[in-house]
Design a protein around this motif. Structure first.
Motif, PDB file in Angstrom:
ATOM      1  N   SER A 112       0.811  -1.222   0.000  1.00  0.00           N
ATOM      2  CA  SER A 112       0.000   0.000   0.000  1.00  0.00           C
ATOM      3  C   SER A 112       0.843   1.269   0.000  1.00  0.00           C
ATOM      4  O   SER A 112       0.317   2.354  -0.281  1.00  0.00           O
ATOM      5  CB  SER A 112      -0.931   0.012   1.209  1.00  0.00           C
ATOM      6  OG  SER A 112      -0.166   0.074   2.401  1.00  0.00           O
ATOM      7  N   SER A 113       2.125   1.157   0.279  1.00  0.00           N
ATOM      8  CA  SER A 113       2.940   2.360   0.440  1.00  0.00           C
ATOM      9  C   SER A 113       3.981   2.545  -0.650  1.00  0.00           C
ATOM     10  O   SER A 113       4.718   3.532  -0.626  1.00  0.00           O
ATOM     11  CB  SER A 113       3.629   2.355   1.803  1.00  0.00           C
ATOM     12  OG  SER A 113       4.516   1.259   1.898  1.00  0.00           O
ATOM     13  N   TYR A 139       8.436   5.028  -3.078  1.00  0.00           N
ATOM     14  CA  TYR A 139       7.297   5.468  -2.284  1.00  0.00           C
ATOM     15  C   TYR A 139       6.514   6.591  -2.969  1.00  0.00           C
ATOM     16  O   TYR A 139       5.547   7.065  -2.445  1.00  0.00           O
ATOM     17  CB  TYR A 139       7.767   5.984  -0.925  1.00  0.00           C
ATOM     18  CG  TYR A 139       8.301   4.912  -0.010  1.00  0.00           C
ATOM     19  CD1 TYR A 139       9.678   4.717   0.127  1.00  0.00           C
ATOM     20  CD2 TYR A 139       7.451   4.109   0.728  1.00  0.00           C
ATOM     21  CE1 TYR A 139      10.176   3.748   0.968  1.00  0.00           C
ATOM     22  CE2 TYR A 139       7.942   3.131   1.582  1.00  0.00           C
ATOM     23  CZ  TYR A 139       9.305   2.961   1.695  1.00  0.00           C
ATOM     24  OH  TYR A 139       9.803   2.001   2.538  1.00  0.00           O
ATOM     25  N   PRO A 177       0.814   4.313  -4.620  1.00  0.00           N
ATOM     26  CA  PRO A 177       0.255   4.311  -3.260  1.00  0.00           C
ATOM     27  C   PRO A 177      -1.113   4.993  -3.180  1.00  0.00           C
ATOM     28  O   PRO A 177      -1.939   4.614  -2.340  1.00  0.00           O
ATOM     29  CB  PRO A 177       1.313   5.059  -2.453  1.00  0.00           C
ATOM     30  CG  PRO A 177       2.589   4.745  -3.161  1.00  0.00           C
ATOM     31  CD  PRO A 177       2.221   4.742  -4.621  1.00  0.00           C
TER      32      PRO A 177
END
Length: 124
Positions: free
Chosen positions: A30-31, A100, A53
């Motif tokens: 998710s990141s 990220y 993300p």
């Protein structure tokens, strides 16, 4: 230690469907940028789809409308639903984890970690 383990590959006839899974550990799906790539014999590795993300998705033109990338944050797993498969989809499919950032170019340079791959064979 980051591990990405793909599963779900196999042999299918043209027009059929498969769902690939990528179980991640040491990294949160998710990141990070998370993506699917594929490589056929004698060809370069190419991007299939990725998800950022914030949920933004990018698809290769060749799979738009047929493939869907998704993730299950609770299971820390990435998926690729492949429908209306064609013989030209035959390849080894790789899961990848990258940066990220909120924007994830569908390019191998975006990605740092790779799974071992799962073979998809589509017969016509």
């Amino acid at each position: 230690q980051v591990q990405l383990v793909e599963s779900g590959g196999g042999s299918v006839q043209s027009g059929g469907s498969l769902r690939l899974s990528c179980a991640a550990s040491g990294v949160s799906v998710s990141s990070r940028c998370m993506g699917w790539f594929r490589q056929a014999p004698g060809k370069e590795r190419e991007g299939v789809a990725d998800i950022s993300p914030n949920g933004r998705t990018i698809y290769a033109d060749s799979v738009k409308g047929r493939f869907t990338i998704s993730r299950d944050n609770a299971k820390n797993t990435l998926y690729l639903q492949m429908d209306s498969l064609k013989a030209e989809d035959t390849a080894n499919y790789y899961c990848a984890a990258g940066s990220y950032g909120g924007y994830c170019p569908l390019d191998t340079r975006t990605y740092n970690y790779w799974g071992q791959g799962t073979q998809v064979t589509v017969s016509s």
